[in-house]
Every structure is written in structure tokens, then in C-alpha cells.
Design a protein around this motif. Structure first.
Motif, mmCIF file in Angstrom:
data_model
loop_
_atom_site.group_PDB
_atom_site.id
_atom_site.type_symbol
_atom_site.label_atom_id
_atom_site.label_comp_id
_atom_site.label_asym_id
_atom_site.label_seq_id
_atom_site.Cartn_x
_atom_site.Cartn_y
_atom_site.Cartn_z
ATOM 1 N N VAL A 45 0.806 -1.217 0.000
ATOM 2 C CA VAL A 45 0.000 0.000 0.000
ATOM 3 C C VAL A 45 0.839 1.267 0.000
ATOM 4 O O VAL A 45 0.334 2.324 -0.350
ATOM 5 N N GLY A 46 2.115 1.174 0.405
ATOM 6 C CA GLY A 46 2.921 2.380 0.398
ATOM 7 C C GLY A 46 4.296 2.199 0.989
ATOM 8 O O GLY A 46 4.644 1.143 1.507
ATOM 9 N N LYS A 47 5.075 3.277 0.871
ATOM 10 C CA LYS A 47 6.457 3.290 1.348
ATOM 11 C C LYS A 47 6.715 4.650 1.973
ATOM 12 O O LYS A 47 6.263 5.663 1.479
ATOM 13 N N ASP A 48 7.455 4.652 3.097
ATOM 14 C CA ASP A 48 7.769 5.933 3.739
ATOM 15 C C ASP A 48 9.140 6.432 3.297
ATOM 16 O O ASP A 48 9.810 5.812 2.474
ATOM 17 N N ASP A 49 9.564 7.572 3.842
ATOM 18 C CA ASP A 49 10.839 8.174 3.462
ATOM 19 C C ASP A 49 12.039 7.324 3.849
ATOM 20 O O ASP A 49 13.094 7.420 3.239
ATOM 21 N N SER A 50 11.895 6.491 4.869
ATOM 22 C CA SER A 50 12.994 5.625 5.315
ATOM 23 C C SER A 50 13.108 4.365 4.484
ATOM 24 O O SER A 50 14.031 3.583 4.681
ATOM 25 N N GLY A 51 12.155 4.121 3.600
ATOM 26 C CA GLY A 51 12.194 2.927 2.757
ATOM 27 C C GLY A 51 11.419 1.755 3.336
ATOM 28 O O GLY A 51 11.477 0.649 2.798
ATOM 29 N N ASN A 52 10.703 1.950 4.436
ATOM 30 C CA ASN A 52 9.882 0.886 5.011
ATOM 31 C C ASN A 52 8.665 0.660 4.126
ATOM 32 O O ASN A 52 8.061 1.607 3.631
ATOM 33 N N ASP A 53 8.292 -0.606 3.938
ATOM 34 C CA ASP A 53 7.142 -0.967 3.102
ATOM 35 C C ASP A 53 5.956 -1.328 3.983
ATOM 36 O O ASP A 53 6.107 -2.023 4.992
ATOM 37 N N VAL A 70 4.210 -3.690 8.680
ATOM 38 C CA VAL A 70 5.330 -2.985 8.058
ATOM 39 C C VAL A 70 6.497 -3.954 7.927
ATOM 40 O O VAL A 70 6.718 -4.798 8.786
ATOM 41 N N VAL A 71 7.217 -3.837 6.819
ATOM 42 C CA VAL A 71 8.476 -4.558 6.625
ATOM 43 C C VAL A 71 9.565 -3.495 6.607
ATOM 44 O O VAL A 71 9.602 -2.647 5.721
ATOM 45 N N PHE A 72 10.423 -3.524 7.637
ATOM 46 C CA PHE A 72 11.443 -2.496 7.794
ATOM 47 C C PHE A 72 12.534 -2.626 6.746
ATOM 48 O O PHE A 72 12.896 -3.730 6.346
ATOM 49 N N ASN A 73 13.061 -1.489 6.340
ATOM 50 C CA ASN A 73 14.117 -1.434 5.344
ATOM 51 C C ASN A 73 15.461 -1.659 6.032
ATOM 52 O O ASN A 73 16.035 -0.734 6.582
ATOM 53 N N GLY A 74 15.961 -2.879 6.006
ATOM 54 C CA GLY A 74 17.264 -3.191 6.592
ATOM 55 C C GLY A 74 17.316 -2.918 8.077
ATOM 56 O O GLY A 74 16.444 -2.315 8.665
ATOM 57 N N GLY A 75 18.357 -3.396 8.694
ATOM 58 C CA GLY A 75 18.545 -3.152 10.116
ATOM 59 C C GLY A 75 17.529 -3.873 10.966
ATOM 60 O O GLY A 75 16.839 -4.790 10.528
ATOM 61 N N THR A 96 -7.010 6.676 6.057
ATOM 62 C CA THR A 96 -6.374 7.337 4.916
ATOM 63 C C THR A 96 -4.866 7.146 5.006
ATOM 64 O O THR A 96 -4.266 7.306 6.071
ATOM 65 N N LEU A 97 -4.286 6.806 3.870
ATOM 66 C CA LEU A 97 -2.844 6.589 3.823
ATOM 67 C C LEU A 97 -2.108 7.925 3.825
ATOM 68 O O LEU A 97 -2.550 8.872 3.177
ATOM 69 N N PRO A 98 -0.989 8.005 4.533
ATOM 70 C CA PRO A 98 -0.193 9.228 4.473
ATOM 71 C C PRO A 98 0.372 9.390 3.064
ATOM 72 O O PRO A 98 0.745 8.414 2.430
ATOM 73 N N SER A 99 0.413 10.609 2.578
ATOM 74 C CA SER A 99 0.939 10.821 1.227
ATOM 75 C C SER A 99 2.043 11.861 1.256
ATOM 76 O O SER A 99 2.167 12.637 2.203
ATOM 77 N N ALA A 100 2.831 11.895 0.194
ATOM 78 C CA ALA A 100 3.941 12.833 0.108
ATOM 79 C C ALA A 100 3.435 14.271 -0.060
ATOM 80 O O ALA A 100 4.076 15.219 0.383
ATOM 81 N N ASP A 101 2.257 14.450 -0.696
ATOM 82 C CA ASP A 101 1.755 15.806 -0.903
ATOM 83 C C ASP A 101 1.199 16.417 0.386
ATOM 84 O O ASP A 101 1.202 17.619 0.545
ATOM 85 N N LYS A 102 0.701 15.584 1.297
ATOM 86 C CA LYS A 102 0.182 16.083 2.564
ATOM 87 C C LYS A 102 0.894 15.376 3.720
ATOM 88 O O LYS A 102 0.320 14.516 4.377
ATOM 89 N N PRO A 103 2.161 15.712 3.951
ATOM 90 C CA PRO A 103 2.868 15.012 5.030
ATOM 91 C C PRO A 103 2.373 15.437 6.398
ATOM 92 O O PRO A 103 1.924 16.564 6.585
ATOM 93 N N PHE A 104 2.439 14.505 7.329
ATOM 94 C CA PHE A 104 2.075 14.800 8.704
ATOM 95 C C PHE A 104 3.294 15.463 9.332
ATOM 96 O O PHE A 104 4.260 14.814 9.681
ATOM 97 N N HIS A 105 3.257 16.775 9.420
ATOM 98 C CA HIS A 105 4.411 17.473 9.979
ATOM 99 C C HIS A 105 3.952 18.706 10.735
ATOM 100 O O HIS A 105 3.192 19.512 10.228
ATOM 101 N N LYS A 106 4.424 18.813 11.926
ATOM 102 C CA LYS A 106 4.182 19.999 12.743
ATOM 103 C C LYS A 106 5.511 20.711 12.904
ATOM 104 O O LYS A 106 6.572 20.086 12.823
#
Length: 148
Positions: A45-53, A70-75, A96-106
Motif C-alpha cells: 500500500v505504500g512506502k515511507d521516506d525511510s524505505g519501510n514498506d 510494516v516490513v522495515f528497510n534493513g537493520g 487514509t494513507l499518508p501521502s507525500a503531498d500532505k505530510p504529517f508534519h508539525k
């Protein structure tokens, strides 16, 4: 007497070897099961900035309580490596899936720092016996507790 010491050391080494080996086999089997489950039942369904699937179970997709993982990217698999938006999705706080256009950031959110507990870089407060420097001797401001 020397034979007893070396025998006990030898048996201790064997015991430690088998404990470590059992952990490695357990860890390997869990990773193999996760790969099998992901390949067989998972839908990407998606991938985050760290490469986790991130995956959802095809059989439960769209139901009230679909299975997500989640399947962690290495380590190592460390829960603190999951970003806040994906954490909410994994724990069914949002659908709702987090997306790159609307990142959750404060503005107050800091960059991720991995959990360093148990590592050489772990934090040791002043006065800790694990710190390199010695603590100052107690001065007159210290009063030990004395039971009455």
C-alpha cells in the motif's frame, strides 16, 4: 582441579553458543515467516521516506479490522522507525494513507533519532556508573535518610 575449571568454562561456552544460535534460528524463522506471509497474503500500500514498506492482508482488506503490517528497510525492526502518519494508519487510528503531498508534519516535530539503549552511544546521566568520568564527592548539602 584445572580440568574442572576448563570443563565448566567449556560447558558455559557451549551453553552460550546454543543460546545465541537458538536466538538466530528463531529470528531467522520469524523473518522467513514474515516474507512468506507478505508474499502470499500481502498487498503493498505504500512506502515511507525511510524505505519501510507497508502492507495490508488481501483477505481482510476493506473489512472492519483489516490486518496491516510494516516490513522495515534493513537493520533491526524498531517501532520508533515508523513515522507518525504511518503509525496512525498501522494502529487503525485513520484509514487514509499518508501521502507525500500532505505530510504529517508539525513545526515542533524533530528528525528521527534511533533508540540507542544498550549501545555505546546510549545516554548516561551525570553520576552514572557507566560514565567515564567520576562523580564529585558528596558535599555538605547531602543528608542520607536514616530510619527512625
Amino acid at each position: 582441579m584445572g580440568g574442572q575449571v576448563s570443563g565448566s568454562v567449556s560447558s558455559l561456552c557451549n551453553e552460550l553458543f546454543y543460546q545465541v544460535m537458538a536466538f538466530d534460528i528463531y529470528e531467522w524463522s520469524m523473518r522467513a515467516y514474515l516474507r512468506y506471509k507478505t508474499m502470499r497474503r500481502g498487498e503493498f500500500v505504500g512506502k515511507d521516506d525511510s524505505g519501510n514498506d507497508y502492507f495490508v492482508d488481501r483477505r481482510t482488506k476493506g473489512t472492519r479490522r483489516e490486518k496491516r503490517w510494516v516490513v522495515f528497510n534493513g537493520g533491526e525492526s524498531e517501532a520508533s522507525r515508523v513515522p507518525a502518519g504511518w503509525h496512525g494508519w498501522l494502529h487503525h487510528q485513520t484509514d487514509t494513507l499518508p501521502s507525500a503531498d500532505k505530510p504529517f508534519h508539525k513545526p515542533w516535530v524533530k528528525e528521527h533519532v534511533p533508540n540507542l539503549t544498550g549501545s555505546v552511544q546510549a545516554y548516561h546521566p551525570p553520576g552514572s556508573s557507566l560514565r567515564a568520568e567520576r562523580r564529585d564527592k558528596a558535599t555538605g548539602d547531602y543528608e542520607p535518610w536514616v530510619p527512625k
